[in-house]
Design a protein around this motif. Structure first.
Motif, PDB file in Angstrom:
ATOM      1  N   GLU A 170     -14.118   0.394   3.608  1.00  0.00           N
ATOM      2  CA  GLU A 170     -13.969  -0.782   2.265  1.00  0.00           C
ATOM      3  C   GLU A 170     -13.478  -0.205   1.296  1.00  0.00           C
ATOM      4  O   GLU A 170     -12.629  -0.549   0.570  1.00  0.00           O
ATOM      5  N   ARG A 171     -13.717   1.128   0.807  1.00  0.00           N
ATOM      6  CA  ARG A 171     -13.190   1.694  -0.285  1.00  0.00           C
ATOM      7  C   ARG A 171     -11.885   1.819  -0.052  1.00  0.00           C
ATOM      8  O   ARG A 171     -10.994   2.087  -0.834  1.00  0.00           O
ATOM      9  N   LEU A 172     -11.443   2.470   1.144  1.00  0.00           N
ATOM     10  CA  LEU A 172     -10.109   2.612   1.653  1.00  0.00           C
ATOM     11  C   LEU A 172      -9.348   1.256   1.272  1.00  0.00           C
ATOM     12  O   LEU A 172      -8.109   1.331   0.618  1.00  0.00           O
ATOM     13  N   LYS A 173      -9.714   0.361   1.704  1.00  0.00           N
ATOM     14  CA  LYS A 173      -9.107  -1.026   1.450  1.00  0.00           C
ATOM     15  C   LYS A 173      -8.820  -1.346  -0.096  1.00  0.00           C
ATOM     16  O   LYS A 173      -7.582  -1.582  -0.391  1.00  0.00           O
ATOM     17  N   VAL A 174      -9.934  -0.901  -0.878  1.00  0.00           N
ATOM     18  CA  VAL A 174      -9.624  -0.905  -2.195  1.00  0.00           C
ATOM     19  C   VAL A 174      -8.500  -0.275  -2.838  1.00  0.00           C
ATOM     20  O   VAL A 174      -7.760  -0.927  -3.651  1.00  0.00           O
ATOM     21  N   LEU A 175      -8.647   1.083  -2.447  1.00  0.00           N
ATOM     22  CA  LEU A 175      -7.821   2.033  -2.978  1.00  0.00           C
ATOM     23  C   LEU A 175      -6.230   1.508  -2.594  1.00  0.00           C
ATOM     24  O   LEU A 175      -5.292   1.674  -3.322  1.00  0.00           O
ATOM     25  N   VAL A 176      -5.962   1.092  -1.462  1.00  0.00           N
ATOM     26  CA  VAL A 176      -4.612   0.669  -0.938  1.00  0.00           C
ATOM     27  C   VAL A 176      -4.319  -0.249  -1.794  1.00  0.00           C
ATOM     28  O   VAL A 176      -2.970  -0.459  -2.133  1.00  0.00           O
ATOM     29  N   VAL A 177      -5.021  -1.298  -2.146  1.00  0.00           N
ATOM     30  CA  VAL A 177      -4.428  -2.325  -2.932  1.00  0.00           C
ATOM     31  C   VAL A 177      -4.329  -1.744  -4.515  1.00  0.00           C
ATOM     32  O   VAL A 177      -3.205  -2.197  -5.221  1.00  0.00           O
ATOM     33  N   GLU A 178      -4.989  -1.186  -4.975  1.00  0.00           N
ATOM     34  CA  GLU A 178      -5.272  -0.394  -6.262  1.00  0.00           C
ATOM     35  C   GLU A 178      -4.049   0.303  -6.563  1.00  0.00           C
ATOM     36  O   GLU A 178      -3.233   0.358  -7.487  1.00  0.00           O
ATOM     37  N   ARG A 179      -3.479   0.938  -5.553  1.00  0.00           N
ATOM     38  CA  ARG A 179      -2.180   1.699  -5.648  1.00  0.00           C
ATOM     39  C   ARG A 179      -1.085   1.075  -5.421  1.00  0.00           C
ATOM     40  O   ARG A 179       0.124   1.333  -5.241  1.00  0.00           O
ATOM     41  N   GLY A 180      -1.041  -0.237  -5.101  1.00  0.00           N
ATOM     42  CA  GLY A 180      -0.133  -1.108  -4.900  1.00  0.00           C
ATOM     43  C   GLY A 180       0.658  -0.960  -3.642  1.00  0.00           C
ATOM     44  O   GLY A 180       1.933  -1.253  -3.474  1.00  0.00           O
ATOM     45  N   LEU A 181      -0.078  -0.436  -2.612  1.00  0.00           N
ATOM     46  CA  LEU A 181       0.499  -0.135  -1.391  1.00  0.00           C
ATOM     47  C   LEU A 181       0.759  -1.263  -0.516  1.00  0.00           C
ATOM     48  O   LEU A 181       1.450  -1.321   0.359  1.00  0.00           O
ATOM     49  N   MET A 182      -0.243  -2.041  -0.861  1.00  0.00           N
ATOM     50  CA  MET A 182      -0.541  -3.357   0.170  1.00  0.00           C
ATOM     51  C   MET A 182      -1.266  -4.461  -0.875  1.00  0.00           C
ATOM     52  O   MET A 182      -1.887  -4.310  -1.640  1.00  0.00           O
ATOM     53  N   THR A 183      -0.728  -5.810  -0.454  1.00  0.00           N
ATOM     54  CA  THR A 183      -1.467  -6.620  -1.378  1.00  0.00           C
ATOM     55  C   THR A 183      -2.797  -7.140  -0.687  1.00  0.00           C
ATOM     56  O   THR A 183      -2.912  -6.726   0.487  1.00  0.00           O
ATOM     57  N   PRO A 184      -3.548  -7.614  -1.359  1.00  0.00           N
ATOM     58  CA  PRO A 184      -4.851  -8.275  -0.835  1.00  0.00           C
ATOM     59  C   PRO A 184      -4.927  -8.903   0.526  1.00  0.00           C
ATOM     60  O   PRO A 184      -5.677  -8.588   1.342  1.00  0.00           O
ATOM     61  N   GLU A 185      -3.897  -9.838   0.657  1.00  0.00           N
ATOM     62  CA  GLU A 185      -3.585 -10.584   1.680  1.00  0.00           C
ATOM     63  C   GLU A 185      -3.384  -9.755   2.975  1.00  0.00           C
ATOM     64  O   GLU A 185      -4.038  -9.778   3.879  1.00  0.00           O
ATOM     65  N   GLN A 186      -2.631  -8.858   2.862  1.00  0.00           N
ATOM     66  CA  GLN A 186      -2.019  -7.697   3.816  1.00  0.00           C
ATOM     67  C   GLN A 186      -3.205  -7.056   4.210  1.00  0.00           C
ATOM     68  O   GLN A 186      -3.530  -6.954   5.439  1.00  0.00           O
ATOM     69  N   VAL A 187      -4.153  -6.732   3.420  1.00  0.00           N
ATOM     70  CA  VAL A 187      -5.155  -5.801   3.710  1.00  0.00           C
ATOM     71  C   VAL A 187      -6.354  -6.599   4.602  1.00  0.00           C
ATOM     72  O   VAL A 187      -6.799  -6.194   5.457  1.00  0.00           O
ATOM     73  N   ARG A 188      -6.383  -8.016   4.014  1.00  0.00           N
ATOM     74  CA  ARG A 188      -7.280  -8.762   4.674  1.00  0.00           C
ATOM     75  C   ARG A 188      -6.883  -9.080   6.350  1.00  0.00           C
ATOM     76  O   ARG A 188      -7.734  -9.297   7.079  1.00  0.00           O
ATOM     77  N   GLY A 189      -5.692  -8.861   6.523  1.00  0.00           N
ATOM     78  CA  GLY A 189      -4.974  -9.236   7.952  1.00  0.00           C
ATOM     79  C   GLY A 189      -5.317  -8.120   8.889  1.00  0.00           C
ATOM     80  O   GLY A 189      -4.848  -8.295   9.910  1.00  0.00           O
ATOM     81  N   LEU A 190      -5.615  -6.865   8.298  1.00  0.00           N
ATOM     82  CA  LEU A 190      -5.716  -5.796   9.021  1.00  0.00           C
ATOM     83  C   LEU A 190      -6.985  -5.736   9.998  1.00  0.00           C
ATOM     84  O   LEU A 190      -7.905  -6.073   9.612  1.00  0.00           O
ATOM     85  N   SER A 191      -6.704  -5.226  11.460  1.00  0.00           N
ATOM     86  CA  SER A 191      -7.631  -5.069  12.178  1.00  0.00           C
ATOM     87  C   SER A 191      -8.405  -3.776  11.912  1.00  0.00           C
ATOM     88  O   SER A 191      -7.918  -2.967  11.005  1.00  0.00           O
TER      89      SER A 191
END
Lengths: 122, 137, 658
Positions: C441-462
């Protein structure tokens, strides 16, 4: 019965560390010596089950002392204490009859493992 | 070694050249490559990239028409092919003057052979120019 | 327990007192040097320096120990030739004594140790100058040189082997020196000496000199012992040697009657299991290149033969078949010669694990299994860094401190396991720890915080895709992430290397239970199975390992999602990419009826590639790309088909992203 150990090292500090390791491992340190000459005298006097012997010491180095001790008793168990980089000297000591070696700085589990092996307790 | 790109005369040190071959009719294209890269050829089991020298040097005019020749530069364990129009011969060049102001970095300088101007190229700089074309594309 | 096994603070005052005494005595000795250097005097100085080094290293004052060590080295050199002592040398020694005193003082007051790097270098240079050799690097000393030629078989101690009926029985012994032991060379020597007290040693491998120098691959030693002692007594004796295990023991079958003198060499050959020679890896690479090119050339001849008149065909075909078999056999042998056990890189891991654990005050046990599995040398070399990296990550960020583990109801000692298994044509390395696991969960947050992915993209990940985020370059280089997510630094590099050799990386994690990294790599680099596809006039190869399947359907019948075409694939919907536009090459005329779509696994997940034609499957020799072609993103290599045509092999993983 707890095995008797003679600790030979010219450093009081190092002797204390080794003594503490033996005490914690259930051995009795029956004596200590600060040089090779003293080591041979103490060995004859105390008849320890095992000797830990520093390599580099004043008056008589550990290799000569080991040779002398084995001349007194060819079944004596002498374990060398060496530092990294002294491989050649350690091998000379083994040629002279030392049964094993431990590397300084001594770590309790290494020392006890080697000593127990040498005494056939492991 | 002297050679031509259409009517312009160029020269490369003979020591830098492994061989010259007739350009093939078909090329395997290199994907995502800079425009100057014509393709790769199979040279006795080795895959060698070939660039159109005219495009690399930004010489105006149509791309070099084939069949032309491919000069294979010796780059140690690999080769670089340069597509040219034709080879003129081998001459020794005594004096190389400074290059034209807007010339490519791969140009070492200008020389004169009789009345004709010859552009002398630097093989190392040519190689570097190709690599740069790939990275800055 | 990693780190010091005792409470060092108890010894601090004792250390300070004794070290100061030594340094004071050393200082006095330096002054006496000016009245004339004698061997006894320099010897005494050497011992003082040696003692200070030993004490400092016991207290884990590494900088102090290093400085004392360099001083000891210098004095060792001077001891051999006291005439080399001069005022300048004496000055440097005195300077070092002062610096060491400052170290001891700082240590006593729990202050940071002064920086003595310059002095360490000065001492090394001075020592090297006196010895007349170039100074060693200030870091680790280089390993002992490996002899170029094959080591000769071990000579028997006497040089003469007397085989007669009265000879005592001979046992074959296999020993294993624990690679994590201190000075494994000395350990091996000790075991050898111990055995010589029982009888005579023959057939020692590696030779004694190699053992003494610590050159014992995988810690394995074999020998034959001729002795009157019983097998039981040999076993008992070996049990008294720490860190050396007697793996097997058995009676050697008595050799046939002794051959006549002069035939000794033959007899030796009969007893040797295998003879080896050393070959430079570069030469092995060339063998492989040439064997590969022979294969290609043979395929080319076969192609030409097809165009020959029918009458010529049978003998020609037969010859080509025979040639192909020979060349294929040669190629296989070359590949076989390149196989190297993974032990080449795993042998150093126990020691590394111990060092890392000690630095981080972690208590960790490393278990390695399957290290004798062999792989192509080039792959083994490539894997060295990634494996070490994963190990470091596991200990640094996976395994928790002992208190935390106890609180979580785990054993205080962490366990890290590296298991190597062979699975058909792949070798799988699994590095697992029983640490805290990756905080997904923390990983997902960080990826978004760093602008590497949008929240939508992260939600779509397996879940699998989410874990692979630790390999994102922008993420894994950020140090603050490391401690939060339990993973990080350099994972992108690990993934890149593994994929560059044609392998794949998988991650599994369970919160609080641990993480497993699974590296599946091919056994060999050179052969690759391709699906050949046509795009316009061009042909490309897709590694079969990355292809999930093929669908034929009309382009016009594709569904659209946000006006981009998508392909229905089982339960999921895959984005469709035109291979021609990805590769920037002209496409052929689109077929109105049905076009093939190749489903592949890329870094972006599963995608469908639209191509013009499917041309079949082929096993080819992969050639590395030479400059400047290696600069093209999305290419994995190149090969030459039987018709002589060069064909690029696509790097499917990066094709879409690059």
């Amino acid at each position: 019965m707890a095995k008797k150990v003679l600790v030979v090292d010219d450093s009081v500090f190092m002797r204390d560390i080794i003594k503490d390791i033996f005490a914690a491992g259930g051995f009795t340190v029956i004596g200590e010596a600060g040089n090779g000459v003293e080591a041979v005298e103490k060995f004859k006097e105390l008849k320890p089950d095992l000797v830990t012997m520093d390599l580099v010491m004043p008056y008589r180095n550990g290799i000569d002392a080991t040779r002398e001790i084995l001349r007194t008793d060819n079944k004596a168990l002498v374990v060398m204490c060496s530092a990294l980089g002294q491989e050649t000297m350690v091998m000379e000591a083994i040629e002279a009859g030392a049964v094993d070696f431990i590397v300084k700085p001594p770590r309790a589990e290494d020392v006890l493992a080697v000593v127990k092996k040498v005494l056939g307790e492991a | 070694m002297l050679f031509r790109l259409e009517k312009d005369r160029y020269a490369l040190p003979l020591s830098a050249i492994r061989e010259v071959i007739v350009a093939p009719d078909t090329w395997t294209r290199v994907p995502r490559a800079p425009r100057a890269v014509r393709g790769v050829i199979n040279l006795r089991g080795r895959v060698v990239p070939v660039v159109d020298l005219r495009e690399l040097l930004d010489v105006p005019g149509a791309p070099t028409s084939t069949p032309g020749r491919v000069v294979l530069l010796d780059r140690g364990r690999r080769e670089l092919g340069l597509l040219i129009s034709d080879v003129d011969g081998i001459e020794s060049i005594e004096k190389v003057g400074p290059p034209a102001p807007k010339a490519s970095l791969a140009v070492k300088g200008l020389a004169r052979l009789g009345a004709l101007p010859v552009t002398v190229l630097d093989p190392d700089a040519l190689d570097a120019t190709v690599a740069r074309a790939f990275t800055t594309k | 327990m990693a780190g010091a096994s005792w409470d060092t603070s108890r010894y601090l005052s004792l250390f300070a007192g004794e070290a100061s005494e030594h340094l004071e005595a050393l200082g006095k000795d330096v002054v006496r040097l000016e009245q004339g250097a004698t061997v006894a005097l320099v010897d005494s100085m050497f011992r003082h320096a040696h003692s200070v080094k030993g004490m400092a290293s016991s207290m884990a004052f590494e900088a102090t120990a290093k400085l004392a060590h360099r001083l000891e080295d210098l004095l060792d050199t001077l001891r051999a030739d006291v005439a080399k002592v001069n005022q300048a040398v004496a000055d440097v020694i005195l300077q070092t004594v002062d610096a060491l005193s400052a170290h001891v003082k700082a240590a006593t007051q729990s202050q940071p140790l002064p920086d003595s790097t310059a002095l360490v270098v000065r001492l090394s240079e001075l020592n090297a100058g006196l010895k007349g050799v170039p100074p060693p690097p200030v870091s680790a000393p280089p390993p002992p040189p490996v002899p170029e030629a094959a080591a000769p078989p071990a000579a028997s101690p006497s040089g003469v082997v007397a085989v007669d009926a009265a000879a005592p029985p001979r046992f074959a012994l296999k020993l294993k020196i624990n690679p994590a032991s201190n000075q494994p060379g000395v350990r091996g020597f000790l075991a050898y000496k111990r055995l010589t007290t029982l009888g005579n040693v023959f057939e020692l491998k590696p030779p004694l000199d190699d053992i003494k120098a610590g050159r014992v691959p995988q810690g394995a030693v074999t020998l034959e012992l001729e002795t009157d002692q019983s097998e039981e007594s040999i076993t008992r004796t070996m049990r008294t040697v720490a860190d050396v295990e007697l793996e097997s023991i058995g009676l050697v079958q008595r050799a046939p009657p002794p051959p006549p003198p002069g035939a000794e060499a033959d007899r030796v050959v009969g007893q040797e299991p295998a003879r080896t020679i050393r070959v430079r890896t570069e030469l092995m690479d060339q063998f492989l290149d040439h064997a590969g090119e022979l294969l290609l050339a043979t395929a080319r001849v076969r192609q030409i033969a097809r165009g020959m008149p029918e009458a010529l065909r049978p003998p020609l075909d037969e010859s080509v078949d025979r040639l192909h078999l020979l060349v294929k056999g040669l190629h296989d042998k070359v590949m076989q010669a390149r196989m190297t056990p993974l032990a080449l890189i795993t042998d150093r891991l126990p020691r590394a694990a111990r060092d890392i654990a000690r630095r981080r005050s972690r208590d960790v046990e490393l278990v390695i299994t399957g290290e004798d599995i062999e792989l192509d040398r080039a792959i083994v070399d490539e894997l060295a860094d990634p494996v070490l990296h994963l190990l470091r990550n596991a200990i640094d960020h996976g395994v928790e401190p002992a208190e935390v583990r106890k609180a979580a109801g785990k054993p205080p000692k962490g366990k890290v396991a590296l298991s190597v298994t062979r699975q058909r044509d792949r070798v799988v390395l699994e590095l697992s720890d029983d640490g805290r696991g990756i905080d997904v969960e923390r990983l997902k947050v960080l990826v978004v915080e760093r602008g590497l992915m949008t929240p939508e993209q992260v939600r779509g990940l397996s879940e699998r895709e989410t874990l692979m985020l630790v390999c994102l370059p922008g993420l894994s280089t950020a140090t603050d992430v490391t401690d939060i997510s339990g993973r990080g630094v350099g994972m992108d590099a690990v993934k890149r290397v593994v994929e560059a050799v044609g392998g794949s990386l998988e991650i599994e994690t369970r919160a609080g239970r641990g993480t497993t990294f699974r590296l599946a790599v091919p056994l060999t680099v050179a052969m690759v199975n391709l699906l050949l596809v046509g795009v316009g006039d061009e042909v490309y190869g897709l590694p079969i390992g990355k292809v999930s399947g093929v669908v034929e359907t009309a382009r016009g019948r594709l569904a659209l999602s946000q006006s981009a075409p998508v392909l229905q694939w089982g339960q999921s919907v895959l984005p469709v990419h035109e291979l021609s536009s990805l590769l920037e090459v002209p496409a052929g005329p689109a077929s109105a009826v049905a076009s093939p779509f190749v489903v592949v696994d890329s870094d972006e997940g599963r995608v469908a590639l639209a191509v013009d034609r499917l041309l079949g499957q082929e096993e080819v020799v992969l050639k590395a790309l030479a400059r400047p072609l290696d600069l093209v993103p999305g290419l994995a290599g190149v090969t030459i088909l039987g018709n002589g045509r060069p064909v690029f092999i696509l790097d499917v993983a990066r094709l879409v992203t690059a």
